[in-house]
Design a protein around this motif. Structure first.
Motif, PDB file in Angstrom:
ATOM      1  N   ILE A  76      11.300  -8.425 -19.988  1.00 11.95           N
ATOM      2  CA  ILE A  76       9.907  -8.636 -19.573  1.00 11.95           C
ATOM      3  C   ILE A  76       9.228  -7.286 -19.400  1.00 11.95           C
ATOM      4  CG2 ILE A  76       8.366  -9.645 -17.839  1.00 11.95           C
ATOM      5  CD1 ILE A  76      10.581 -11.615 -17.133  1.00 11.95           C
ATOM      6  N   ALA A  77       8.023  -7.158 -19.983  1.00 16.68           N
ATOM      7  CA  ALA A  77       7.214  -5.952 -19.798  1.00 16.68           C
ATOM      8  C   ALA A  77       5.921  -6.357 -19.107  1.00 16.68           C
ATOM      9  CB  ALA A  77       6.912  -5.327 -21.149  1.00 16.68           C
ATOM     10  N   TYR A  78       5.462  -5.529 -18.173  1.00 14.42           N
ATOM     11  CA  TYR A  78       4.217  -5.842 -17.477  1.00 14.42           C
ATOM     12  C   TYR A  78       3.434  -4.552 -17.289  1.00 14.42           C
ATOM     13  CZ  TYR A  78       6.843  -4.102 -13.457  1.00 14.42           C
ATOM     14  OH  TYR A  78       7.598  -3.327 -12.616  1.00 14.42           O
ATOM     15  N   THR A  79       2.113  -4.681 -17.202  1.00 13.55           N
ATOM     16  CA  THR A  79       1.293  -3.512 -16.961  1.00 13.55           C
ATOM     17  C   THR A  79       1.466  -3.091 -15.511  1.00 13.55           C
ATOM     18  OG1 THR A  79      -0.295  -4.335 -18.547  1.00 13.55           O
ATOM     19  CG2 THR A  79      -1.037  -2.574 -17.096  1.00 13.55           C
ATOM     20  N   ALA A  80       1.973  -1.873 -15.302  1.00 13.33           N
ATOM     21  CA  ALA A  80       2.210  -1.391 -13.938  1.00 13.33           C
ATOM     22  C   ALA A  80       1.060  -0.500 -13.469  1.00 13.33           C
ATOM     23  CB  ALA A  80       3.524  -0.628 -13.877  1.00 13.33           C
ATOM     24  N   GLY A  81       0.146  -0.131 -14.354  1.00  8.99           N
ATOM     25  CA  GLY A  81      -0.992   0.685 -14.001  1.00  8.99           C
ATOM     26  C   GLY A  81      -1.509   1.420 -15.216  1.00  8.99           C
ATOM     27  N   PRO A  82      -2.600   2.162 -15.140  1.00 12.11           N
ATOM     28  CA  PRO A  82      -3.534   2.152 -14.010  1.00 12.11           C
ATOM     29  C   PRO A  82      -4.436   0.919 -14.087  1.00 12.11           C
ATOM     30  CG  PRO A  82      -4.275   3.683 -15.717  1.00 12.11           C
ATOM     31  CD  PRO A  82      -2.995   3.081 -16.207  1.00 12.11           C
ATOM     32  N   GLY A  83      -5.141   0.638 -12.974  1.00 11.65           N
ATOM     33  CA  GLY A  83      -6.011  -0.532 -12.945  1.00 11.65           C
ATOM     34  C   GLY A  83      -6.325  -0.932 -11.516  1.00 11.65           C
ATOM     35  N   LEU A  84      -6.815  -2.166 -11.348  1.00 17.14           N
ATOM     36  CA  LEU A  84      -7.118  -2.678 -10.011  1.00 17.14           C
ATOM     37  C   LEU A  84      -5.793  -3.021  -9.339  1.00 17.14           C
ATOM     38  CD1 LEU A  84      -9.971  -5.176 -10.982  1.00 17.14           C
ATOM     39  CD2 LEU A  84     -10.234  -2.880  -9.995  1.00 17.14           C
ATOM     40  N   ILE A  85      -5.542  -2.432  -8.172  1.00 14.95           N
ATOM     41  CA  ILE A  85      -4.207  -2.550  -7.582  1.00 14.95           C
ATOM     42  C   ILE A  85      -3.828  -3.999  -7.275  1.00 14.95           C
ATOM     43  CG2 ILE A  85      -4.973  -2.000  -5.203  1.00 14.95           C
ATOM     44  CD1 ILE A  85      -1.628  -0.998  -6.835  1.00 14.95           C
ATOM     45  N   GLY A  86      -4.759  -4.776  -6.732  1.00 16.72           N
ATOM     46  CA  GLY A  86      -4.448  -6.177  -6.401  1.00 16.72           C
ATOM     47  C   GLY A  86      -4.146  -6.994  -7.643  1.00 16.72           C
ATOM     48  N   ALA A  87      -4.882  -6.716  -8.695  1.00 16.55           N
ATOM     49  CA  ALA A  87      -4.697  -7.440  -9.953  1.00 16.55           C
ATOM     50  C   ALA A  87      -3.351  -7.057 -10.587  1.00 16.55           C
ATOM     51  CB  ALA A  87      -5.846  -7.124 -10.902  1.00 16.55           C
ATOM     52  N   LEU A  88      -3.047  -5.750 -10.604  1.00 18.30           N
ATOM     53  CA  LEU A  88      -1.766  -5.277 -11.138  1.00 18.30           C
ATOM     54  C   LEU A  88      -0.600  -5.897 -10.379  1.00 18.30           C
ATOM     55  CD1 LEU A  88      -2.615  -1.474 -11.380  1.00 18.30           C
ATOM     56  CD2 LEU A  88      -2.055  -2.936 -13.333  1.00 18.30           C
ATOM     57  N   MET A  89      -0.778  -5.982  -9.055  1.00 18.26           N
ATOM     58  CA  MET A  89       0.285  -6.467  -8.176  1.00 18.26           C
ATOM     59  C   MET A  89       0.706  -7.891  -8.547  1.00 18.26           C
ATOM     60  SD  MET A  89       1.329  -4.702  -5.423  1.00 18.26           S
ATOM     61  CE  MET A  89       0.457  -4.389  -3.890  1.00 18.26           C
ATOM     62  N   VAL A  90      -0.249  -8.728  -8.933  1.00 18.08           N
ATOM     63  CA  VAL A  90       0.080 -10.111  -9.292  1.00 18.08           C
ATOM     64  C   VAL A  90       1.021 -10.125 -10.493  1.00 18.08           C
ATOM     65  CG1 VAL A  90      -0.814 -12.300 -10.173  1.00 18.08           C
ATOM     66  CG2 VAL A  90      -2.065 -11.087  -8.363  1.00 18.08           C
ATOM     67  N   GLY A  91       0.651  -9.409 -11.545  1.00 13.49           N
ATOM     68  CA  GLY A  91       1.487  -9.379 -12.746  1.00 13.49           C
ATOM     69  C   GLY A  91       2.845  -8.777 -12.450  1.00 13.49           C
ATOM     70  N   ALA A  92       2.853  -7.685 -11.665  1.00 10.87           N
ATOM     71  CA  ALA A  92       4.107  -6.991 -11.362  1.00 10.87           C
ATOM     72  C   ALA A  92       5.041  -7.876 -10.539  1.00 10.87           C
ATOM     73  CB  ALA A  92       3.811  -5.685 -10.624  1.00 10.87           C
ATOM     74  N   CYS A  93       4.507  -8.563  -9.519  1.00 14.39           N
ATOM     75  CA  CYS A  93       5.342  -9.420  -8.654  1.00 14.39           C
ATOM     76  C   CYS A  93       5.956 -10.558  -9.455  1.00 14.39           C
ATOM     77  CB  CYS A  93       4.520 -10.010  -7.502  1.00 14.39           C
ATOM     78  SG  CYS A  93       4.189  -8.839  -6.187  1.00 14.39           S
ATOM     79  N   VAL A  94       5.135 -11.231 -10.242  1.00  9.94           N
ATOM     80  CA  VAL A  94       5.640 -12.368 -11.006  1.00  9.94           C
ATOM     81  C   VAL A  94       6.645 -11.878 -12.057  1.00  9.94           C
ATOM     82  CG1 VAL A  94       5.028 -14.226 -12.607  1.00  9.94           C
ATOM     83  CG2 VAL A  94       3.588 -13.780 -10.600  1.00  9.94           C
ATOM     84  N   ALA A  95       6.288 -10.799 -12.773  1.00 18.10           N
ATOM     85  CA  ALA A  95       7.152 -10.309 -13.851  1.00 18.10           C
ATOM     86  C   ALA A  95       8.503  -9.844 -13.319  1.00 18.10           C
ATOM     87  CB  ALA A  95       6.460  -9.163 -14.587  1.00 18.10           C
ATOM     88  N   ARG A  96       8.478  -9.008 -12.261  1.00 21.23           N
ATOM     89  CA  ARG A  96       9.729  -8.444 -11.754  1.00 21.23           C
ATOM     90  C   ARG A  96      10.640  -9.546 -11.207  1.00 21.23           C
ATOM     91  NH1 ARG A  96      13.454  -7.423 -12.216  1.00 21.23           N
ATOM     92  NH2 ARG A  96      14.888  -5.751 -11.711  1.00 21.23           N
ATOM     93  N   SER A  97      10.019 -10.517 -10.507  1.00 24.11           N
ATOM     94  CA  SER A  97      10.803 -11.597  -9.894  1.00 24.11           C
ATOM     95  C   SER A  97      11.339 -12.553 -10.955  1.00 24.11           C
ATOM     96  CB  SER A  97       9.947 -12.370  -8.890  1.00 24.11           C
ATOM     97  OG  SER A  97       9.383 -11.472  -7.966  1.00 24.11           O
ATOM     98  N   LEU A  98      10.534 -12.799 -11.972  1.00 28.93           N
ATOM     99  CA  LEU A  98      10.995 -13.659 -13.070  1.00 28.93           C
ATOM    100  C   LEU A  98      12.187 -12.993 -13.773  1.00 28.93           C
ATOM    101  CD1 LEU A  98      10.630 -16.156 -14.810  1.00 28.93           C
ATOM    102  CD2 LEU A  98       8.809 -14.984 -16.050  1.00 28.93           C
ATOM    103  N   GLY A  99      12.113 -11.692 -13.964  1.00 30.43           N
ATOM    104  CA  GLY A  99      13.226 -10.967 -14.570  1.00 30.43           C
ATOM    105  C   GLY A  99      14.484 -11.065 -13.719  1.00 30.43           C
TER     106      GLY A  99
END
Lengths: 339, 232
Positions: A76-99
């Motif tokens: 799984i690859a997810y955008t870790a940054g740069p960007g809106l921190i709250g928005a990035l956090m959603v993708g990162a949390c779901v992606a890392r946990s799914l992995g």
């Protein structure tokens, strides 16, 4: 390898599946444009709330499109940054946990690396090394790309990004908050040669840096002083677009001449601009080099470019630990990989 | 019922915690760790699973504190819970953060009536009113609310004799110190351990849901005019 790619850095939820063997298998995108339109700009909290509503359903859609199940995903690859921190956090949390749940590796990807590598998803893909012009709402930069993870920043905007100048000028012309750049380009098509002329910033001095804030100010003053009829607005849009495109082309030409690169890759939202594409094609013929663009849907934010960048990094043996990684700021200079 | 294996995740406030139960056995991690939830939560989950010797996919369900609380914190717990549950093919059980706090007050202080409150910023607070039932579970007396502190004080004035314990950082707001006769525990955080008994009951009650349906419970929906003081 089947890599799931997840992009949530701003106001698009993007999900894609990339297969080492078969290339891109699925690509799903949900845009929040309508959600933010009433506010004249992206509202970060609303963006985050929408991402967490849409992400899992989009992953399911992508799996269905690819005719795969979750157990077929191998990374799984997810955008870790740069960007809106709250928005990035959603993708990162779901992606890392799914992995973690699937017991497969994950990798946080730099959003701009995704854009940079997007042209490699095409059948006619560039080979390394190449020169890259990254041009979007958040960035304007020229990079020398020696290989995946080996990037040298040659020049960047000292103030506004080109796409930002496009969007802000579009707003001054009464066009929407977002996709305003595209609306400006459509309006410019109606325009003709006129008395309006805008500066080509920083082209009269050496170097590969850009500046677009002066151009934006110049546009603001011109629009305020000019008649408001459709013809005049179209002429201004055309003159403005020409100034941005000219500036980008001059800097690309300069970069090619100074690096002797034979290939130019153009990526980011503004790379969808037809006028820019045509001008760079013409320049490439004159210089005897090749120019590469992503397909228009991969110029803007998407999951496919993240899946692809993730595929390359995971294949090289890189992966995250159990830390969920999201960075609002991530300088281009820190983009290089460990390999 | 007692053999249910449930994992709980809690990141609504400055505290970060995870807990796991199998029947009556419980494994737990808790840390006060402002802004470090994303570093701690998955290692905590991994440690619990290793200690208990379980594989994630053999669990019965995953519970998470859904809110109210810090918006980002709520999305961390919800996003992590979604990712874990989707990957392992499990259902999710969202539990009120305030109910989790009340359950914790019963566990630690033997409280029977609790009014948990959290600072909601912008001059507001999140609060609820909970009473212990005969099964030892905290049950809501009213819906969790977002109000100005004055309305919370009015609620207290109307229920002066009920001996409620006031818990949580929402009680640290200066104007709320006007009620000294109430016992108070301001330095009180939600803990994932207290999700477990509530989740067990919620699971029996058929309240487990598919991961894509699990959402944070923000309570505050007007988030655009962040600078206004009338947003509550």
């Amino acid at each position: 390898m089947n890599i799931l790619g997840i992009e949530t850095s701003c106001d698009e939820t993007g999900v894609a599946l990339y297969s080492e063997k078969h290339g891109l298998l699925a690509h799903q995108l949900h845009t929040q444009v309508a959600l933010h339109a009433p506010y004249g700009g992206v509202v970060p909290e609303l963006a985050s709330r929408d991402h967490i509503r849409k992400l899992l359903p989009l992953i399911e859609d992508a799996l269905q499109q690819a005719k795969l199940t979750r157990n077929d995903i191998t990374g799984i690859a997810y955008t870790a940054g740069p960007g809106l921190i709250g928005a990035l956090m959603v993708g990162a949390c779901v992606a890392r946990s799914l992995g973690f749940a699937l017991n497969i590796p994950t990798i946080g990807i730099h959003h701009l690396e995704g854009h940079l590598l997007a042209p490699l998803l095409e059948e006619r893909a560039p080979t390394f090394p190449f020169l890259a012009l990254l041009v979007s709402g958040g960035h304007t930069a020229l990079l020398s790309v020696e290989n995946i993870g080996h990037y040298t920043l040659l020049g960047e905007s000292v103030d506004d990004a080109a796409g930002e100048a496009f969007d802000k000028t579009a707003r001054l012309l009464g066009l929407g908050y977002q996709g305003g750049g595209a609306a400006l380009a459509r309006l410019a098509k109606q325009g003709g040669p006129s008395q309006f002329h805008f500066p080509r910033p920083m082209t009269d001095r050496p170097g590969l840096d850009f500046s677009f804030s002066g151009l934006k100010t110049s546009a603001m003053m011109t629009i305020a002083a000019a008649p408001k009829d459709e013809k005049t607005r179209a002429d201004i849009a055309r003159a403005f677009e020409e100034a941005v495109v000219d500036t980008l082309v001059i800097k690309c030409r300069r970069a090619i001449e100074s690096t002797s690169m034979k290939r130019l890759v153009v990526a980011g939202g503004v790379s969808a601009n037809i006028h820019l594409r045509m001008s760079l094609e013409k320049m490439s013929q004159e210089l005897g080099i090749e120019v590469f663009f992503p397909r228009p849907e991969f110029c803007t934010d998407n999951g496919a470019m993240i899946a692809y960048a993730g595929y390359r990094r995971l294949k090289a043996g890189e992966h995250d630990d159990l830390t969920i990684c999201a960075r609002a700021r991530w300088p281009l200079g820190e983009l290089n990989g460990a390999y | 019922m007692n053999n249910l294996k449930i994992l709980g995740i809690e990141t609504s406030t400055h505290a970060c915690s995870a807990a796991l139960c199998s029947g009556e056995r419980v494994w737990a991690r808790f840390e006060i760790a402002p802004a470090r939830h994303t570093q701690l939560i998955l290692p905590m989950v991994e440690e619990l699973l290793q200690e208990a010797g379980f594989e994630l996919k053999t669990l019965s369900a995953i519970a998470f504190a859904a809110g109210p609380g810090s918006f980002t914190g709520l999305r961390i717990a919800c996003g992590v819970a979604q990712g874990l549950a989707f990957g392992a093919g499990l259902s999710l059980i969202p539990i009120s953060t305030l109910q989790t706090m009340a359950q914790g007050a019963a566990r630690i202080f033997g409280a029977k009536r609790v009014i948990p409150a959290l600072d909601a910023r912008l001059g507001g607070c999140y609060w609820g009113s909970y009473v212990l039932d005969e099964q030892g579970l905290m049950q809501p007396q009213c819906a969790d609310q977002l109000t100005e502190p004055v309305q919370l004080l009015e609620h207290l004035a109307q229920n002066e004799q009920d001996g409620s314990l006031l818990i949580g950082q929402g009680w640290s707001v200066p104007e709320q110190n006007r009620l000294p006769e109430f016992p108070k525990q301001v330095d009180f955080y939600p803990n994932a351990v207290d999700l477990l008994p509530l989740a067990r009951q919620a699971n029996l009650d058929g309240l487990a849901i598919a991961p894509e349906l699990a959402m944070p419970y923000y309570l505050r929906d007007n988030v655009v005019l962040q600078s206004g003081s009338t947003t509550v």
